[in-house]
Scaffold this motif. Structure first.
Motif, PDB file in Angstrom:
ATOM      1  N   GLY A 137       4.119   3.171 -13.401  1.00  0.00           N
ATOM      2  CA  GLY A 137       5.050   1.818 -13.329  1.00  0.00           C
ATOM      3  C   GLY A 137       5.230   1.789 -12.002  1.00  0.00           C
ATOM      4  O   GLY A 137       5.765   0.947 -11.707  1.00  0.00           O
ATOM      5  N   GLY A 138       4.207   1.685 -11.223  1.00  0.00           N
ATOM      6  CA  GLY A 138       4.470   1.031  -9.909  1.00  0.00           C
ATOM      7  C   GLY A 138       5.099   2.200  -9.034  1.00  0.00           C
ATOM      8  O   GLY A 138       4.905   1.788  -7.722  1.00  0.00           O
ATOM      9  N   THR A 139       5.380   3.528  -9.286  1.00  0.00           N
ATOM     10  CA  THR A 139       5.948   4.241  -8.388  1.00  0.00           C
ATOM     11  C   THR A 139       5.016   4.379  -6.826  1.00  0.00           C
ATOM     12  O   THR A 139       5.771   4.322  -6.239  1.00  0.00           O
ATOM     13  CB  THR A 139       6.151   5.615  -8.657  1.00  0.00           C
ATOM     14  N   THR A 140       3.576   4.606  -7.115  1.00  0.00           N
ATOM     15  CA  THR A 140       3.060   5.292  -6.134  1.00  0.00           C
ATOM     16  C   THR A 140       2.226   3.715  -5.674  1.00  0.00           C
ATOM     17  O   THR A 140       2.243   4.137  -4.133  1.00  0.00           O
ATOM     18  CB  THR A 140       1.412   5.668  -7.029  1.00  0.00           C
ATOM     19  N   LYS A 141       2.263   2.886  -6.376  1.00  0.00           N
ATOM     20  CA  LYS A 141       1.943   1.657  -5.393  1.00  0.00           C
ATOM     21  C   LYS A 141       2.565   0.903  -4.070  1.00  0.00           C
ATOM     22  O   LYS A 141       2.773   0.933  -3.300  1.00  0.00           O
ATOM     23  CB  LYS A 141       1.939   0.207  -6.276  1.00  0.00           C
ATOM     24  N   SER A 142       4.405   1.711  -5.011  1.00  0.00           N
ATOM     25  CA  SER A 142       5.693   1.340  -3.615  1.00  0.00           C
ATOM     26  C   SER A 142       5.551   2.253  -2.760  1.00  0.00           C
ATOM     27  O   SER A 142       6.022   1.728  -1.889  1.00  0.00           O
ATOM     28  CB  SER A 142       7.075   1.667  -4.959  1.00  0.00           C
ATOM     29  N   SER A 143       5.147   3.409  -3.015  1.00  0.00           N
ATOM     30  CA  SER A 143       5.276   4.494  -2.036  1.00  0.00           C
ATOM     31  C   SER A 143       4.591   4.102  -1.210  1.00  0.00           C
ATOM     32  O   SER A 143       4.737   4.340   0.221  1.00  0.00           O
ATOM     33  CB  SER A 143       4.528   6.223  -2.250  1.00  0.00           C
ATOM     34  N   ILE A 144       2.868   3.433  -1.770  1.00  0.00           N
ATOM     35  CA  ILE A 144       1.719   3.521  -0.645  1.00  0.00           C
ATOM     36  C   ILE A 144       2.789   2.146   0.613  1.00  0.00           C
ATOM     37  O   ILE A 144       2.236   2.016   2.097  1.00  0.00           O
ATOM     38  CB  ILE A 144       0.751   3.255  -1.189  1.00  0.00           C
ATOM     39  N   LEU A 145       3.007   1.152  -0.454  1.00  0.00           N
ATOM     40  CA  LEU A 145       3.222  -0.090   0.187  1.00  0.00           C
ATOM     41  C   LEU A 145       4.999   0.031   1.143  1.00  0.00           C
ATOM     42  O   LEU A 145       4.609  -0.103   2.589  1.00  0.00           O
ATOM     43  CB  LEU A 145       3.548  -0.759  -1.077  1.00  0.00           C
ATOM     44  N   LEU A 149       4.192  -0.347   5.243  1.00  0.00           N
ATOM     45  CA  LEU A 149       4.425  -1.626   5.524  1.00  0.00           C
ATOM     46  C   LEU A 149       5.763  -1.128   6.494  1.00  0.00           C
ATOM     47  O   LEU A 149       6.577  -1.663   7.335  1.00  0.00           O
ATOM     48  CB  LEU A 149       5.271  -2.742   4.683  1.00  0.00           C
ATOM     49  N   HIS A 150       6.844  -0.232   6.515  1.00  0.00           N
ATOM     50  CA  HIS A 150       7.806   0.504   6.635  1.00  0.00           C
ATOM     51  C   HIS A 150       8.096   2.211   7.408  1.00  0.00           C
ATOM     52  O   HIS A 150       8.620   3.227   6.720  1.00  0.00           O
ATOM     53  CB  HIS A 150       9.204   0.297   6.233  1.00  0.00           C
ATOM     54  N   SER A 151       6.283   2.142   8.432  1.00  0.00           N
ATOM     55  CA  SER A 151       6.319   3.748   8.153  1.00  0.00           C
ATOM     56  C   SER A 151       7.487   4.424   9.913  1.00  0.00           C
ATOM     57  O   SER A 151       7.888   3.328  10.578  1.00  0.00           O
ATOM     58  CB  SER A 151       4.958   3.746   8.846  1.00  0.00           C
ATOM     59  N   SER A 152       8.101   5.166   8.832  1.00  0.00           N
ATOM     60  CA  SER A 152       9.055   5.895  10.271  1.00  0.00           C
ATOM     61  C   SER A 152       7.901   5.933  11.008  1.00  0.00           C
ATOM     62  O   SER A 152       9.066   6.520  12.273  1.00  0.00           O
ATOM     63  CB  SER A 152       9.117   7.087   9.345  1.00  0.00           C
ATOM     64  N   GLU A 153       7.114   6.518  11.182  1.00  0.00           N
ATOM     65  CA  GLU A 153       6.426   6.326  12.937  1.00  0.00           C
ATOM     66  C   GLU A 153       5.922   5.185  13.914  1.00  0.00           C
ATOM     67  O   GLU A 153       5.303   6.099  14.545  1.00  0.00           O
ATOM     68  CB  GLU A 153       4.474   7.638  12.232  1.00  0.00           C
ATOM     69  N   GLY A 154       6.638   4.650  13.238  1.00  0.00           N
ATOM     70  CA  GLY A 154       5.507   2.856  13.661  1.00  0.00           C
ATOM     71  C   GLY A 154       4.625   2.897  13.212  1.00  0.00           C
ATOM     72  O   GLY A 154       4.206   2.633  11.522  1.00  0.00           O
ATOM     73  N   SER A 155       3.697   2.029  14.724  1.00  0.00           N
ATOM     74  CA  SER A 155       2.494   1.322  14.126  1.00  0.00           C
ATOM     75  C   SER A 155       1.276   2.530  13.519  1.00  0.00           C
ATOM     76  O   SER A 155       1.196   3.921  14.003  1.00  0.00           O
ATOM     77  CB  SER A 155       1.891   0.308  15.325  1.00  0.00           C
ATOM     78  N   SER A 165       1.610  12.068   2.491  1.00  0.00           N
ATOM     79  CA  SER A 165       2.028  12.448   0.986  1.00  0.00           C
ATOM     80  C   SER A 165       2.893  11.897   0.332  1.00  0.00           C
ATOM     81  O   SER A 165       3.475  10.504   0.443  1.00  0.00           O
ATOM     82  CB  SER A 165       3.756  13.364   1.166  1.00  0.00           C
ATOM     83  N   PHE A 166       2.703  11.204  -0.804  1.00  0.00           N
ATOM     84  CA  PHE A 166       2.442   9.928  -2.371  1.00  0.00           C
ATOM     85  C   PHE A 166       4.127  10.219  -2.099  1.00  0.00           C
ATOM     86  O   PHE A 166       5.206   9.825  -2.682  1.00  0.00           O
ATOM     87  CB  PHE A 166       2.212  10.653  -3.309  1.00  0.00           C
ATOM     88  N   GLN A 167       5.509  11.211  -2.572  1.00  0.00           N
ATOM     89  CA  GLN A 167       6.503  11.275  -2.587  1.00  0.00           C
ATOM     90  C   GLN A 167       6.925  11.864  -1.399  1.00  0.00           C
ATOM     91  O   GLN A 167       8.290  11.372  -1.149  1.00  0.00           O
ATOM     92  CB  GLN A 167       6.854  12.659  -2.794  1.00  0.00           C
ATOM     93  N   HIS A 168       6.469  11.379   0.075  1.00  0.00           N
ATOM     94  CA  HIS A 168       7.307  10.956   1.003  1.00  0.00           C
ATOM     95  C   HIS A 168       7.581  13.027   1.873  1.00  0.00           C
ATOM     96  O   HIS A 168       8.709  12.661   1.913  1.00  0.00           O
ATOM     97  CB  HIS A 168       8.285  10.147   1.265  1.00  0.00           C
ATOM     98  N   SER A 169       7.071  14.003   0.905  1.00  0.00           N
ATOM     99  CA  SER A 169       7.779  15.040   1.222  1.00  0.00           C
ATOM    100  C   SER A 169       7.090  16.110   2.619  1.00  0.00           C
ATOM    101  O   SER A 169       6.241  14.993   3.654  1.00  0.00           O
ATOM    102  CB  SER A 169       7.652  15.930   0.644  1.00  0.00           C
TER     103      SER A 169
END
Length: 775
Positions: A137-145, A149-155, A165-169
């Motif tokens: 339902g687009g969960t994995t897609k949203s996680s990757i995007l 696009l908005h990585s906490s580590e910057g560029s 991590s797909f679940q950002h854990s």
């Protein structure tokens, strides 16, 4: 307190034994602690080596895998089926299907790929290959995007492995590898292909560390440059992990050394627990960590430490028990000795029983020392008067001597008769050189006591050390007269005992019996003179006057002149048989002379042999191997006539064997002179056999025959050989003409020189020079 009271009790030797055993136990305890410490260090080093070896191999695998991924990503980025997914604004249906089919094919052909995705910057669309991507339902897609696009580590860095991590854990699901059309970091305005790499190929290798590290458990983590920790998803999370403390532990070695280490090993606290961390910088800016509980690693060391301390404690208890038992066991004889000694001590203190045994022994030593000094003083006085009786009795009358015997309780009958015996060391000079002063005192004590004990069984006896090479025994009969036949067996027993136990050899001279004390001095000198006749009678002889009566009555003072003359002539002529016969005759005559005459005649014979050897040497070119100056000293090295006879015979043999005829040496000298003249004057045209014979003042025929017999060639042949060999050398070394070289070696006729040269070397001088120059 009871233990301390026992330790400080009067039983000093028990305390010594107990202290030794306790000290040994304490030393063993220290050794056990030191061994445990060294074992702990060794285990840490082994663990470090094992971890770093696996991590180093993993680093190599990472580099190799990174290279494979770079090649695969480059191929994927240029794939015609995937390009429409990255750059088309309106994606046709067939391009969509072909793109997904191509991603599926790549996943099937690469076992290490977890999944892949294509990002279209124009449409902000993401196309993924995994089943989760398509059906969740687009969960994995949203996680990757969201991550792109908005990585906490910057560029996000491109062309580099990034924990993801797909679940950002904190669990690593895959390593992401972003590919764009530039070398800089990824930006949302760039289309890209993202390859997701399975983490198993990293964590499977690292998990083998558990088996290597003695079965200890541990956690495998990946730390980013920002300090975030990721695990493999298979960790048991048994360790309290503190990101801040782990970061400080890893940075501490780098800060201490001032350099950045790619790998290392550190021990510290994390979350309140002591841990061992092995780290290795991976591809990019992330680090692989292997964290192990220190307690688990050192479990075997702790167990061994416990066992060592238990064993040491048991040993201490056992040693204390043994030391107490052994001290009582060994102290028994000392305690018995003290019980026997203390009652006999004079002026013993009332509290002496409370003092330790060393104090008691010290008191006894002082008491005995005083008594021994009294005895020693008396012994010195007795020895003084005995020596005075023997050497200087003219100052004492018969009455005075008898009074001294009674006063000092000398074991001598005041009314006589008396007999003096002298025990003299055989080979005393040799004994004096090889024996220490302490051993000499021991031997003197042994001789005095053994001789006195043996002789006292039959006679009244006093003995004194004359402090030179002999001892003197004064004997007086008890009831019967003194009989040498009764003295000899006792003296023989003394000699046998001294030889068996002390390896001492002594000769005994027995003087004639005297009836008055004033005659002891004459009897002493007689016995000492008799003991010196060991030169005739041999070692360990027991000599009476009747044994050497023939010598004493002999009036001859030296050897007959003809004996010495014949011996000298035989030696000079090299006739060993005649020299041996004269030596045998000489020593037969020597055996009948008196002692001083015998010694003088032996010295004269040594000088005769020395003079004969010196005369032989003066007529020879080469010296004798015999040390001529040493010959007169030969009698000092031997002590009996038999030894001297053998020594002189050996000396004469050596001289006679070397006494070659002088004519042989003269001929050798002539031949060497001829050869030396040839080598010095070979360049002289006029050098010939006649000129050489004239130089040495001999006839030409005699010199020629002598040279021919000795060298096997004539003088002319030898001269030509020297000249031709010298010419051969000059042809090789100098650039002069053949004529010049011919003249330098003493030839004036060229054809004669060429003929001799070719006859000698098989070629002419010119051909010889050319051939050697070419070669």
């Amino acid at each position: 307190m009871k233990a301390y009271g026992y330790f400080t009790s009067k039983k000093y030797f028990k305390r010594v034994l107990f202290s030794i055993m306790l000290t040994m136990a304490l030393i063993l305890t220290g050794l056990s602690a030191a061994n445990t410490y060294l074992l702990e260090r060794s285990v840490k080093h082994v663990q470090e080596d094992a971890n770093l070896k696996v991590l180093t191999q993993t680093q190599y695998n990472l580099s190799y895998m990174n290279e494979i991924i770079v090649h695969l990503s480059t191929f994927a980025f240029r794939d015609n089926a995937l390009i429409p997914l990255m750059f088309s604004n309106n994606l046709p249906k067939m391009d969509y299907i072909r793109g997904y089919q191509q991603m599926y094919n790549m996943l099937e052909s690469s076992s290490f790929l977890h999944s892949m995705a294509v990002y279209n910057a124009s449409t902000r669309e993401l196309y993924g290959s995994s089943s989760d991507f398509l059906v969740d339902g687009g969960t994995t897609k949203s996680s990757i995007l969201e991550w792109l696009l908005h990585s906490s580590e910057g560029s996000l860095p491109a062309s580099r492995l990034i924990p993801f991590s797909f679940q950002h854990s904190n669990q690593i699901d895959a390593f992401a590898f972003i590919v764009t059309d530039s070398y800089g970091p990824f930006t949302p305005s760039q289309s890209a292909i993202i390859l997701f790499i399975k983490p198993d190929w990293v964590f499977d290798s690292l998990s083998k560390l558990n088996g290597i590290s003695s079965g200890s458990s541990g956690e495998i983590l990946i730390r980013t440059s920002g300090g975030q920790l990721f695990d493999s998803g298979h960790s048991r999370q048994t360790l309290p992990l503190d990101q801040a403390s782990i970061g400080k532990l890893i940075q501490a070695p780098n800060e201490a050394s001032g350099a950045s280490n790619d790998s290392g090993f550190v021990i510290g606290n994390s979350g309140g627990q002591k841990v061992m961390i092995t780290y290795l910088h991976g591809i990019g800016d992330w680090t692989i960590l292997y964290i192990q509980p220190y307690k688990e690693i050192m479990k075997a060391v702790s167990d061994m430490r416990t066992r060592n301390f238990v064993l040491t404690g048991a040993f201490i208890l056992l040693s204390i028990g043994i030391s107490v038992w052994l001290s009582y066991k060994l102290y028994g004889p000392i305690e018995g000795m003290l019980k026997r000694i203390l009652p006999h001590m004079r002026n013993a203190a009332p509290d002496s029983g409370k003092r330790n045994e060393l104090d008691a022994m010290g008191d006894l030593y002082e008491q005995l020392s005083g008594q021994l000094q009294e005895i020693s003083s008396e012994q010195i006085v007795r020895k003084y008067y005995i020596r005075k009786f023997l050497t200087d009795n003219r100052s004492l009358s018969e009455l005075d001597m008898r009074q001294l015997i009674r006063k000092h309780e000398l074991q001598l009958a005041p009314s006589g008769p008396y007999m003096v015996c002298t025990l003299r060391f055989d080979r005393y000079d040799e004994y004096d050189r090889r024996t220490s002063s302490g051993m000499k005192k021991l031997h003197s004590f042994a001789v005095m006591n053994i001789a006195k004990e043996v002789l006292s069984r039959v006679f009244r006896c006093e003995m004194v050390d004359m402090q030179e090479d002999h001892f003197t025994i004064l004997l007086s009969g008890k009831e019967e007269l003194l009989d040498p036949a009764a003295i000899k067996p006792a003296i023989f027993d003394v000699q046998q005992i001294l030889e068996r136990y002390y390896n001492l050899s002594l000769t005994c001279g027995i003087g004639e019996a005297v009836t008055q004390l004033t005659q002891l001095s004459a009897s002493y000198y007689q016995s000492y003179q008799l003991s010196q006749y060991s030169i005739l009678m041999g070692y360990k002889a027991i000599i009476e006057t009747q044994d050497i009566r023939t010598n004493l009555e002999n009036k001859q003072k030296s050897l007959p002149g003809d004996v010495e003359k014949k011996l000298s002539e035989a030696i000079k002529k090299g006739k060993l048989t005649e020299a041996g016969s004269e030596l045998e005759r000489a020593f037969a005559l020597l055996a009948a002379l008196q002692l001083e005459d015998m010694r003088r005649a032996i010295a004269d014979m040594a000088w005769i042999i020395k003079n004969a050897a010196a005369e032989i040497t003066s007529n020879r070119i080469t010296q004798l191997s015999v040390d001529i100056e040493r010959i007169p000293l030969l009698p000092q090295d031997y002590y009996t006539l038999d030894e001297l006879h053998l020594a002189f015979l050996s000396l004469c043999t050596a001289i006679c064997e070397e006494a070659k005829p002088s004519s042989m040496e003269r001929n050798e000298m002539i031949i060497e002179t001829v050869k030396e003249l040839i080598w010095q004057k070979y360049s002289d045209y006029n050098l010939s056999q006649q000129s050489i014979a004239s130089t040495v003042k001999l006839s030409s025929a005699y010199v020629g025959k002598l040279f021919k017999d000795s060298c096997g060639m004539t003088i002319t042949e030898y001269l030509n050989d020297v000249r031709l060999r010298r010419a051969q050398e000059l042809l090789l070394k100098e650039d002069g003409t053949i004529t010049e070289i011919m003249e330098k070696v003493g030839y004036g006729n060229q054809s004669y020189f060429f003929r001799l040269f070719k006859s000698k070397f098989g070629t002419t001088p010119k051909e010889f020079r050319i051939k050697k120059s070419i070669s």
